[in-house]
Enzyme design. Structure first.
Site, PDB file in Angstrom:
ATOM      1  N   TYR A 201      20.537 -11.691 -29.697  1.00  0.00           N
ATOM      2  CA  TYR A 201      21.601 -12.588 -29.208  1.00  0.00           C
ATOM      3  C   TYR A 201      21.129 -13.556 -28.134  1.00  0.00           C
ATOM      4  O   TYR A 201      21.897 -14.403 -27.680  1.00  0.00           O
ATOM      5  CB  TYR A 201      22.763 -11.760 -28.636  1.00  0.00           C
ATOM      6  CG  TYR A 201      23.391 -10.835 -29.634  1.00  0.00           C
ATOM      7  CD1 TYR A 201      24.081 -11.328 -30.743  1.00  0.00           C
ATOM      8  CD2 TYR A 201      23.312  -9.456 -29.474  1.00  0.00           C
ATOM      9  CE1 TYR A 201      24.660 -10.481 -31.672  1.00  0.00           C
ATOM     10  CE2 TYR A 201      23.899  -8.595 -30.399  1.00  0.00           C
ATOM     11  CZ  TYR A 201      24.563  -9.117 -31.494  1.00  0.00           C
ATOM     12  OH  TYR A 201      25.143  -8.276 -32.409  1.00  0.00           O
TER      13      TYR A 201
ATOM     14  N   HIS B  67      27.055 -17.659 -27.595  1.00  0.00           N
ATOM     15  CA  HIS B  67      27.823 -16.709 -26.771  1.00  0.00           C
ATOM     16  C   HIS B  67      27.054 -16.263 -25.521  1.00  0.00           C
ATOM     17  O   HIS B  67      27.653 -15.672 -24.632  1.00  0.00           O
ATOM     18  CB  HIS B  67      28.170 -15.484 -27.618  1.00  0.00           C
ATOM     19  CG  HIS B  67      29.628 -15.171 -27.691  1.00  0.00           C
ATOM     20  ND1 HIS B  67      30.615 -15.959 -27.145  1.00  0.00           N
ATOM     21  CD2 HIS B  67      30.285 -14.120 -28.259  1.00  0.00           C
ATOM     22  CE1 HIS B  67      31.803 -15.404 -27.367  1.00  0.00           C
ATOM     23  NE2 HIS B  67      31.631 -14.301 -28.042  1.00  0.00           N
TER      24      HIS B  67
ATOM     25  N   ASN C 275      33.300  -8.209 -25.909  1.00  0.00           N
ATOM     26  CA  ASN C 275      34.711  -7.807 -25.975  1.00  0.00           C
ATOM     27  C   ASN C 275      35.123  -6.808 -24.905  1.00  0.00           C
ATOM     28  O   ASN C 275      36.312  -6.595 -24.684  1.00  0.00           O
ATOM     29  CB  ASN C 275      35.036  -7.201 -27.350  1.00  0.00           C
ATOM     30  CG  ASN C 275      34.845  -8.207 -28.464  1.00  0.00           C
ATOM     31  OD1 ASN C 275      34.416  -9.334 -28.229  1.00  0.00           O
ATOM     32  ND2 ASN C 275      35.162  -7.811 -29.670  1.00  0.00           N
TER      33      ASN C 275
ATOM     34  N   ASP D  47      30.587 -19.384 -22.349  1.00  0.00           N
ATOM     35  CA  ASP D  47      30.554 -20.432 -23.372  1.00  0.00           C
ATOM     36  C   ASP D  47      31.967 -20.870 -23.745  1.00  0.00           C
ATOM     37  O   ASP D  47      32.892 -20.070 -23.750  1.00  0.00           O
ATOM     38  CB  ASP D  47      29.853 -19.886 -24.622  1.00  0.00           C
ATOM     39  CG  ASP D  47      30.532 -18.647 -25.187  1.00  0.00           C
ATOM     40  OD1 ASP D  47      31.137 -18.726 -26.268  1.00  0.00           O
ATOM     41  OD2 ASP D  47      30.489 -17.581 -24.533  1.00  0.00           O
TER      42      ASP D  47
ATOM     43  N   ASN E 237      37.049 -13.771 -26.144  1.00  0.00           N
ATOM     44  CA  ASN E 237      37.238 -12.322 -26.022  1.00  0.00           C
ATOM     45  C   ASN E 237      36.727 -11.728 -24.718  1.00  0.00           C
ATOM     46  O   ASN E 237      37.280 -10.754 -24.211  1.00  0.00           O
ATOM     47  CB  ASN E 237      36.605 -11.596 -27.219  1.00  0.00           C
ATOM     48  CG  ASN E 237      37.412 -11.812 -28.487  1.00  0.00           C
ATOM     49  OD1 ASN E 237      38.619 -12.018 -28.432  1.00  0.00           O
ATOM     50  ND2 ASN E 237      36.750 -11.777 -29.625  1.00  0.00           N
TER      51      ASN E 237
END
Length: 193
Positions: A17, A22, A69, A94, A115
């Site tokens: 990631y 994100h 989340n 973001d 989220n």
């Protein structure tokens, strides 16, 4: 009495990631930590954190490791431990409603579909915390999967636009600490590469 601020960079842990849309909050945090000479490498509060002095203030820098989340779990633990009110928690993250390279500073508000912010609002029981939004651009078509978009990587062109905004995001967070949200918004909102 020394003022304490919690600055949070949102993202997802894991190498896959690292460069995703994100993870702009993590990337902005890394640049801010470098600028302050602060290592964000202590494992606590379900996150990685570091502590430093900035002028007359104490800063806690936090990168939640809970996945996006559940970011609020980490933020709540750190803010409770250091007794930091929501108004002194600045979150960098973001935003798909802003073009790549653009920033927006806000003092409060809803999650706007993010989220990580949704989780923080739920856990703190407050929307009243400053944010620094980092533009990552909208998904290419309405039917494009949002999760695939935010977990995807930037084009080389967008990555160039992002370089300045990631640096400015940390400067905007420090400006909130020094001069308040309005001044930071005046200086950094709409600022583009």
């Amino acid at each position: 009495m020394q003022e304490t601020w919690l600055i949070v960079g949102l993202g997802n842990p894991g190498r896959e990631y690292e460069k995703s849309r994100h993870n702009c909050g993590f990337r902005a945090m890394d640049l801010l930590a470098d600028k302050l000479g602060c290592k964000v490498d202590r494992l606590k509060f379900q996150g990685l954190y570091g502590q430093c002095t900035y002028g007359e203030k104490k800063l806690i820098l936090l990168k939640p490791q809970t996945f996006m989340n559940l970011s609020g779990d980490s933020v709540l633990q750190a803010s409770a431990f250091f007794k930091i009110p929501p108004e002194h928690i600045i979150v960098m993250f973001d935003d798909i409603s802003l073009a790549p390279g653009r920033l927006r500073v806000r003092g409060d508000g809803s999650a706007g579909g993010h989220n990580g912010i949704k989780s923080i609002i739920a856990r703190l029981g407050s929307q009243n915390f400053p944010r620094v939004k980092i533009g990552v651009g909208a998904k290419p078509t309405p039917e494009y999967d949002l999760a695939a978009w935010v977990l995807g990587s930037f084009s080389a062109q967008d990555e160039k636009l992002l370089a300045n905004s990631l640096k400015w995001a940390g400067e905007a967070a420090l400006c909130v600490c020094d001069h308040g949200v309005s001044e930071a918004a005046n200086r950094f909102n709409g600022k583009g590469a």
